[in-house]
Design an enzyme around this catalytic site. Structure first.
Site, PDB file in Angstrom:
ATOM      1  N   CYS A 161     -11.484   6.818 -12.267  1.00 53.92           N
ATOM      2  CA  CYS A 161     -10.133   6.634 -11.858  1.00 53.92           C
ATOM      3  C   CYS A 161      -9.246   5.665 -12.895  1.00 53.92           C
ATOM      4  O   CYS A 161      -9.455   6.173 -14.070  1.00 53.92           O
ATOM      5  CB  CYS A 161      -9.675   6.061 -10.410  1.00 53.92           C
ATOM      6  SG  CYS A 161      -7.878   6.551 -10.055  1.00 53.92           S
TER       7      CYS A 161
ATOM      8  N   GLU B 171     -17.276   7.011  -5.033  1.00 49.41           N
ATOM      9  CA  GLU B 171     -17.718   5.683  -4.148  1.00 49.41           C
ATOM     10  C   GLU B 171     -17.087   5.643  -2.972  1.00 49.41           C
ATOM     11  O   GLU B 171     -17.461   4.958  -2.031  1.00 49.41           O
ATOM     12  CB  GLU B 171     -17.514   4.602  -5.201  1.00 49.41           C
ATOM     13  CG  GLU B 171     -16.067   3.969  -4.999  1.00 49.41           C
ATOM     14  CD  GLU B 171     -15.230   4.785  -5.792  1.00 49.41           C
ATOM     15  OE1 GLU B 171     -15.544   5.727  -6.674  1.00 49.41           O
ATOM     16  OE2 GLU B 171     -13.993   4.482  -6.109  1.00 49.41           O
TER      17      GLU B 171
ATOM     18  N   HIS C 284     -13.008   9.850  -6.766  1.00 50.20           N
ATOM     19  CA  HIS C 284     -13.761   8.693  -6.317  1.00 50.20           C
ATOM     20  C   HIS C 284     -14.982   9.030  -5.705  1.00 50.20           C
ATOM     21  O   HIS C 284     -15.064   8.865  -4.209  1.00 50.20           O
ATOM     22  CB  HIS C 284     -12.872   7.896  -5.331  1.00 50.20           C
ATOM     23  CG  HIS C 284     -11.814   7.039  -6.267  1.00 50.20           C
ATOM     24  ND1 HIS C 284     -11.741   5.743  -6.813  1.00 50.20           N
ATOM     25  CD2 HIS C 284     -10.511   7.538  -6.401  1.00 50.20           C
ATOM     26  CE1 HIS C 284     -10.682   5.718  -7.337  1.00 50.20           C
ATOM     27  NE2 HIS C 284      -9.855   6.423  -7.089  1.00 50.20           N
TER      28      HIS C 284
END
Lengths: 82, 190
Positions: free
Chosen positions: B56, B166, B164
């Site tokens: 990002c 994660e 993302h």
């Protein structure tokens, strides 16, 4: 000394903010606004130096930080000492 | 954790630049962070072949630091986009995707305003020819050129992506489709 840097998106790079501005102007009744491009003006105040030195330094500033030449072009104007 | 004003990177296998507007968007997204003192060491780590991951805002930093080609522009529809998207693995043979099975279509969250990937046509053709496009959106949320969601550099050790992974590692918080991303990385450094 005053130096003005004008940074704008390259031709062909989409400018959705410019498009929104053009759309809003048309909505307000300003007929004939075909397109708008939004750009940045960065006004620098530099210690006095000769113009060619200033131009070279600001050009380096543009390449290193002020403009991303992948998507932007820039122009530099140096205001005459007054 | 390394602070942007630090000058030294500890001896690490992977440098990860996380997202979340961690570095501000002054001037252009990622522009100021890409010139932070610690980036000298991050660039040196990348040049040595060390893994660097930018997610990002981190992806924006890596393009601004010229570790990755292209740039990230304002989303084409001007909206901040915050939702889960399906990704196609465009190159399964990278240190970031090798743990995804063939035909995997992971569902990963995106949350960004400037995720519209741009590069000129010549650069895009070259990247596609070299397998540098790693992730593509199944349903493009931001206007990215050629539906690009994530790319690697020519050497294959630097990756940037807008989604993302994660945020998709636990069933309690939005699924586990991001795990294979990190499993791929762990295979690479072992």
């Amino acid at each position: 000394m005053k130096v003005v840097v004008h940074v704008q998106l390259r031709e062909g790079v989409l400018d959705p903010q410019g498009k929104a501005i053009a759309g809003a102007l048309n909505t307000l009744g300003f007929a004939g606004v075909v397109d708008a491009r939004q750009s940045k003006v960065i006004a620098l105040d530099l210690e006095d130096m000769d113009e060619s030195t200033a131009r070279a330094r600001v050009d380096e500033m543009c390449r290193k930080l002020l403009a991303n030449t992948v998507i932007e072009t820039y122009s530099v104007s140096i205001e005459p000492a007054g | 954790m390394v602070w942007h004003a630090d000058h030294d990177l500890p001896d690490v296998d992977i440098v990860l630049l996380p997202g979340g507007f961690s570095y501000g968007d002054y001037l252009r997204s990622g522009a100021i962070a890409a010139r932070a003192p610690v980036m000298h060491d991050v660039i040196a780590h990348a040049k040595r072949g060390g893994y660097v991951v930018g997610i990002c805002n981190g992806f924006q930093v890596l393009t601004e630091a010229q570790l990755l080609p292209g740039a990230l522009l304002r989303n084409a529809n001007l909206h901040f986009v915050c939702r889960s998207v399906h990704l196609q693995i465009a190159n399964p043979d990278t240190g970031f995707t090798c743990a995804y099975g063939s035909g995997a279509v992971p569902q990963i969250p995106v949350a960004h305003h400037d995720g519209n990937y741009f590069a000129d046509a010549k650069t895009l053709d070259r990247m596609e020819g070299e397998g540098q496009v790693v992730f593509r959106y199944c349903d493009n949320p931001n206007g990215s050129a050629r539906d690009i969601a994530g790319i690697i550099n020519e050497k294959g050790n630097v990756l940037g992506m807008m989604p993302h992974p994660e945020r998709a590692v636990d069933p309690a918080t939005g699924g586990t489709d991001g795990r294979a991303f990190f499993e791929s990385l762990m295979r690479g450094v072992r």
